[in-house]
Design a protein around this motif. Structure first.
Motif, short mmCIF file in Angstrom:
data_model
loop_
_atom_site.label_atom_id
_atom_site.label_comp_id
_atom_site.label_asym_id
_atom_site.label_seq_id
_atom_site.Cartn_x
_atom_site.Cartn_y
_atom_site.Cartn_z
N ASP A 125 -13.98 1.88 13.41
CA ASP A 125 -14.88 2.82 13.05
C ASP A 125 -14.19 2.61 11.55
O ASP A 125 -12.74 1.92 10.47
N LYS A 126 -15.36 1.84 10.84
CA LYS A 126 -15.46 1.35 9.29
C LYS A 126 -13.79 2.85 8.17
O LYS A 126 -12.94 1.74 7.38
N THR A 127 -14.06 4.08 8.14
CA THR A 127 -13.10 4.75 7.67
C THR A 127 -12.06 4.53 8.58
O THR A 127 -11.05 4.05 7.41
N LYS A 128 -11.13 4.15 9.35
CA LYS A 128 -10.05 3.73 9.57
C LYS A 128 -9.66 2.43 9.14
O LYS A 128 -8.78 2.42 8.85
N ALA A 129 -10.47 1.73 9.38
CA ALA A 129 -10.48 0.13 8.93
C ALA A 129 -9.93 0.04 7.60
O ALA A 129 -8.57 -0.34 7.14
N ARG A 130 -10.55 0.63 7.00
CA ARG A 130 -10.18 0.92 5.71
C ARG A 130 -9.31 1.26 4.98
O ARG A 130 -7.93 1.27 4.15
N LEU A 131 -8.98 2.59 5.72
CA LEU A 131 -7.13 3.12 5.36
C LEU A 131 -6.17 2.54 6.09
O LEU A 131 -5.13 2.07 5.18
N ASN A 132 -6.04 1.81 6.68
CA ASN A 132 -6.07 0.96 7.70
C ASN A 132 -5.48 -0.80 6.03
O ASN A 132 -4.02 -0.83 6.29
#
Length: 100
Positions: free
Chosen positions: A62-69
């Motif tokens: 998931d791009k959003t979760k990866a960005r937030l991580n």
């Protein structure tokens, strides 16, 4: 402290609405980490932040979760750099990532 989290609202048991970033937390830290993320991703050369994001994207799918991580990682690195009075190096990202 920065509350970099995705929120799904459903207080009455109805289906959750559109996911969005939590409004809680320190907005300046959120903005700082987002800007640092975007600048690291925009560089042509490889760097530790890009590598961490790619690994996180592989794990989460998931791009959003990866960005937030990755934004959380950036904030953690910034704190460590400030605390230890050192400079950024890509090895700090990978060392922190592998737990070494």
């Amino acid at each position: 402290y920065s509350c970099l989290a995705v929120v799904k609202r459903s207080s009455d048991g109805s289906p959750p609405g559109r996911e969005h970033l939590s409004k809680a937390g320190n907005s300046a830290l959120k903005d700082l980490s987002r800007t640092a993320f975007e600048r690291a991703m925009a560089t042509m050369s490889p760097n530790g932040i890009k590598e961490f994001y790619a690994g996180s994207l592989t794990r989460t799918g998931d791009k959003t979760k990866a960005r937030l991580n990755t934004q959380r990682k950036i904030l953690a690195l910034m704190l460590a750099i400030w605390r230890d009075k050192t400079e950024y190096r890509d090895e700090l990202v990978t060392r922190a990532f592998t737990g070494a």
